[in-house]
Design an enzyme around this catalytic site. Structure first.
Site, PDB file in Angstrom:
ATOM      1  N   GLY A   1       0.638  -4.943   0.971  1.00  0.00           N
ATOM      2  CA  GLY A   1      -0.485  -5.027   0.108  1.00  0.00           C
ATOM      3  C   GLY A   1      -0.342  -5.760  -1.184  1.00  0.00           C
ATOM      4  O   GLY A   1      -1.217  -6.261  -1.741  1.00  0.00           O
TER       5      GLY A   1
ATOM      6  N   GLU B   1      -0.820  -9.397  -0.459  1.00  0.00           N
ATOM      7  CA  GLU B   1      -1.995  -9.626  -0.303  1.00  0.00           C
ATOM      8  C   GLU B   1      -3.024  -9.611  -1.500  1.00  0.00           C
ATOM      9  O   GLU B   1      -3.805 -10.514  -1.573  1.00  0.00           O
ATOM     10  CB  GLU B   1      -2.486  -8.467   0.844  1.00  0.00           C
ATOM     11  CG  GLU B   1      -1.885  -8.687   2.322  1.00  0.00           C
ATOM     12  CD  GLU B   1      -2.165  -7.418   3.105  1.00  0.00           C
ATOM     13  OE1 GLU B   1      -1.937  -6.332   2.782  1.00  0.00           O
ATOM     14  OE2 GLU B   1      -2.565  -7.807   4.128  1.00  0.00           O
TER      15      GLU B   1
ATOM     16  N   GLU C   1       4.823  -5.186   7.404  1.00  0.00           N
ATOM     17  CA  GLU C   1       4.096  -4.097   8.090  1.00  0.00           C
ATOM     18  C   GLU C   1       4.570  -3.912   9.423  1.00  0.00           C
ATOM     19  O   GLU C   1       4.382  -2.804  10.006  1.00  0.00           O
ATOM     20  CB  GLU C   1       2.566  -4.531   8.091  1.00  0.00           C
ATOM     21  CG  GLU C   1       2.113  -4.369   6.469  1.00  0.00           C
ATOM     22  CD  GLU C   1       1.750  -5.371   5.934  1.00  0.00           C
ATOM     23  OE1 GLU C   1       2.703  -6.383   6.144  1.00  0.00           O
ATOM     24  OE2 GLU C   1       1.055  -5.615   4.868  1.00  0.00           O
TER      25      GLU C   1
ATOM     26  N   ALA D   1       0.852  -0.909  -0.046  1.00  0.00           N
ATOM     27  CA  ALA D   1       0.071  -0.105   0.012  1.00  0.00           C
ATOM     28  C   ALA D   1       1.031   1.296  -0.155  1.00  0.00           C
ATOM     29  O   ALA D   1       2.010   1.297   0.510  1.00  0.00           O
ATOM     30  CB  ALA D   1      -0.848  -0.154   1.175  1.00  0.00           C
TER      31      ALA D   1
HETATM   32  N1  CO8 Z   1       4.786   3.212  -0.903  1.00  0.00           N
HETATM   33  C1  CO8 Z   1       5.004   4.363  -1.398  1.00  0.00           C
HETATM   34  N2  CO8 Z   1       5.974   4.502  -2.116  1.00  0.00           N
HETATM   35  C2  CO8 Z   1       6.826   3.276  -2.318  1.00  0.00           C
HETATM   36  C3  CO8 Z   1       6.443   2.020  -1.750  1.00  0.00           C
HETATM   37  C4  CO8 Z   1       5.542   2.252  -1.061  1.00  0.00           C
HETATM   38  N3  CO8 Z   1       4.699   0.795  -0.555  1.00  0.00           N
HETATM   39  N4  CO8 Z   1       7.637   1.238  -2.114  1.00  0.00           N
HETATM   40  C5  CO8 Z   1       8.342   2.007  -2.819  1.00  0.00           C
HETATM   41  N5  CO8 Z   1       8.097   3.308  -2.950  1.00  0.00           N
HETATM   42  C6  CO8 Z   1       8.508   4.343  -3.784  1.00  0.00           C
HETATM   43  C7  CO8 Z   1       9.945   4.761  -2.794  1.00  0.00           C
HETATM   44  O1  CO8 Z   1       9.485   5.603  -1.939  1.00  0.00           O
HETATM   45  C8  CO8 Z   1      10.737   5.399  -4.071  1.00  0.00           C
HETATM   46  O2  CO8 Z   1      10.192   6.535  -4.107  1.00  0.00           O
HETATM   47  P1  CO8 Z   1      11.309   7.840  -4.777  1.00  0.00           P
HETATM   48  O3  CO8 Z   1      11.942   7.519  -6.017  1.00  0.00           O
HETATM   49  O4  CO8 Z   1      10.302   8.978  -4.932  1.00  0.00           O
HETATM   50  O5  CO8 Z   1      12.156   8.010  -3.356  1.00  0.00           O
HETATM   51  C9  CO8 Z   1      10.497   4.466  -5.226  1.00  0.00           C
HETATM   52  O6  CO8 Z   1       9.184   3.779  -4.977  1.00  0.00           O
HETATM   53  C10 CO8 Z   1      11.338   3.493  -5.568  1.00  0.00           C
HETATM   54  O7  CO8 Z   1      11.650   2.917  -4.393  1.00  0.00           O
HETATM   55  P2  CO8 Z   1      13.143   2.495  -3.768  1.00  0.00           P
HETATM   56  O8  CO8 Z   1      14.078   3.492  -4.273  1.00  0.00           O
HETATM   57  O9  CO8 Z   1      13.078   2.264  -2.182  1.00  0.00           O
HETATM   58  O10 CO8 Z   1      13.655   1.221  -4.500  1.00  0.00           O
HETATM   59  P3  CO8 Z   1      14.518   0.065  -4.022  1.00  0.00           P
HETATM   60  O11 CO8 Z   1      14.738  -0.751  -5.080  1.00  0.00           O
HETATM   61  O12 CO8 Z   1      15.758   0.634  -3.332  1.00  0.00           O
HETATM   62  O13 CO8 Z   1      13.666  -0.725  -2.979  1.00  0.00           O
HETATM   63  C11 CO8 Z   1      11.826  -1.870  -2.035  1.00  0.00           C
HETATM   64  C12 CO8 Z   1      12.489  -1.454  -3.020  1.00  0.00           C
HETATM   65  C13 CO8 Z   1      12.482  -2.877  -1.264  1.00  0.00           C
HETATM   66  C14 CO8 Z   1      10.461  -2.590  -2.559  1.00  0.00           C
HETATM   67  C15 CO8 Z   1      11.549  -0.517  -1.235  1.00  0.00           C
HETATM   68  O14 CO8 Z   1      10.843   0.436  -1.933  1.00  0.00           O
HETATM   69  C16 CO8 Z   1      10.457  -0.781  -0.254  1.00  0.00           C
HETATM   70  O15 CO8 Z   1      10.987  -1.518   0.997  1.00  0.00           O
HETATM   71  N6  CO8 Z   1       9.561  -0.197  -0.154  1.00  0.00           N
HETATM   72  C17 CO8 Z   1       8.441  -0.443   0.909  1.00  0.00           C
HETATM   73  C18 CO8 Z   1       7.679  -1.758   0.929  1.00  0.00           C
HETATM   74  C19 CO8 Z   1       6.850  -2.012   2.207  1.00  0.00           C
HETATM   75  O16 CO8 Z   1       7.148  -1.934   3.117  1.00  0.00           O
HETATM   76  N7  CO8 Z   1       5.398  -2.334   1.643  1.00  0.00           N
HETATM   77  C20 CO8 Z   1       4.479  -2.559   2.852  1.00  0.00           C
HETATM   78  C21 CO8 Z   1       3.717  -1.303   2.858  1.00  0.00           C
HETATM   79  S1  CO8 Z   1       2.563  -1.337   3.948  1.00  0.00           S
HETATM   80  C22 CO8 Z   1       1.306  -2.333   3.298  1.00  0.00           C
HETATM   81  O17 CO8 Z   1       1.418  -2.711   2.273  1.00  0.00           O
HETATM   82  C23 CO8 Z   1       0.056  -2.572   4.208  1.00  0.00           C
HETATM   83  C24 CO8 Z   1      -1.194  -2.952   3.589  1.00  0.00           C
HETATM   84  C25 CO8 Z   1      -2.390  -2.942   4.229  1.00  0.00           C
HETATM   85  C26 CO8 Z   1      -2.819  -1.520   4.318  1.00  0.00           C
HETATM   86  C27 CO8 Z   1      -4.191  -1.218   5.312  1.00  0.00           C
HETATM   87  C28 CO8 Z   1      -4.324   0.116   5.582  1.00  0.00           C
HETATM   88  C29 CO8 Z   1      -4.781   0.539   6.618  1.00  0.00           C
END
Ligand code: CO8
Length: 259
Positions: free
Chosen positions: A110, A113, A133, A65
């Site tokens: 997400g 999921e 998460e 998400a």
């Molecule tokens: N949300 C928003 N932006 C994201 C997300 C995300 N989940 N994942 C990546 N991005 C963005 C980064 O911020 C980055 O943006 P920018 O270039 O502007 O800085 C761009 O995508 C590229 O990402 P990275 O530079 O981080 O790329 P890397 O190759 O270094 O890393 C990863 C890739 C490992 C995937 C890393 O981006 C990461 O860890 N992302 C987050 C993953 C995560 O934690 N996902 C779970 C989120 S929580 C969730 O999904 C809850 C679901 C249920 C919600 C219920 C609501 C109440």
């Protein structure tokens, strides 16, 4: 509805939906969830016999998400966001055709999921799955605590959710989270091949089988067995059953009409 983040392609009676928000690795924001919900509501289950869901690019299926959208939510807003996502994923899970997740990279939070709401998951060799998460101070909120345990067993689900550890494609295959792993370049062809195999079968029977498997999971064995018997009987009200069996007995092949 015009979609800003969904790309739709058709290949015969197979539809492919690509989630496309490359700047955030296809992270799910409210607009994407709304578009996915609308897509399901208007999906033509007669024209299409199978749906493939994938993510844009070669790096990410869905990276979760959208954290930038979630960061400032209060409790009520978070509950609304969570239930919106859960409802959309349930629409996917109960769509009247099988849904294949072709996981082409990160399937985190997400994203994992979403893949789990699909009937079948296959992935590329660079795929990564995880529920990170708890490292963000939240729990899986789009039904991850529900579906992960059902797919891989409670012990493994608890380990993955408590540690937040991301696993590689080979481990996802070993624990049964995905059915097959392919080189990235072959993933979509393999997904289409499986979709075409499904689409060649009697669509009403496939739909009934999906409904049985979904519904019977939560039933007592006795009720589940009775449910299957009833739906098995209903298949004999279809032209597909008559034509399919006649074709077999005549040593021919049936082109199912879905009637
Ligand atoms: N949300 C928003 N932006 C994201 C997300 C995300 N989940 N994942 C990546 N991005 C963005 C980064 O911020 C980055 O943006 P920018 O270039 O502007 O800085 C761009 O995508 C590229 O990402 P990275 O530079 O981080 O790329 P890397 O190759 O270094 O890393 C990863 C890739 C490992 C995937 C890393 O981006 C990461 O860890 N992302 C987050 C993953 C995560 O934690 N996902 C779970 C989120 S929580 C969730 O999904 C809850 C679901 C249920 C919600 C219920 C609501 C109440």
């Amino acid at each position: 509805m015009e979609y800003n983040f969904l790309k739709i392609a058709e290949n015969g009676n197979v539809c492919t939906l690509t989630i496309s928000a490359p700047k955030s690795l296809n992270a799910l924001n409210t607009t994407i969830l709304n578009e996915l919900g609308d897509f399901c509501d208007h999906f033509d289950c007669v024209k299409y016999r199978c749906l493939i869901i994938t993510g844009d690019g070669e790096k990410s299926f869905v990276a979760g998400a959208d954290i930038s959208e979630m960061a400032t939510l209060n409790m009520l807003q978070a509950q609304t966001f969570g239930s919106r996502g859960a409802a959309v994923f349930r629409k996917i899970e109960t769509l009247h055709v099988p849904v294949i997740a072709a996981v082409n990279g990160f399937a985190l939070g997400g994203g994992c999921e979403l893949a789990m709401a699909c009937d079948i998951r296959i992935c590329s060799d660079n795929a990564r799955f995880g529920q990170p998460e708890v490292g963000l101070g939240i729990i899986p909120g789009f039904s991850g605590t529900v579906r992960l345990a059902r797919l891989v067993g409670m012990g493994m689900a608890k380990q993955l959710i408590y540690t937040g550890r991301a696993i590689r494609a080979d481990e996802a295959l070993r624990i049964g989270l995905v059915n097959a792993v392919y080189p990235q370049a072959e993933l979509m062809d393999k997904a289409l091949e499986m979709a075409n195999q499904i689409a060649a079968n009697a669509p009403l029977a496939v739909k009934a089988a999906k409904q049985c498997i979904n519904d019977e999971y939560d039933m007592k064995a006795e009720d589940a067995i009775m449910n299957e018997s009833a739906i098995f009987g209903c298949c004999f009200n279809t032209e597909d059953q008559k034509n399919g069996m006649a074709a077999f007995l005549n040593k021919g092949k049936c082109e199912f009409q879905g009637k």
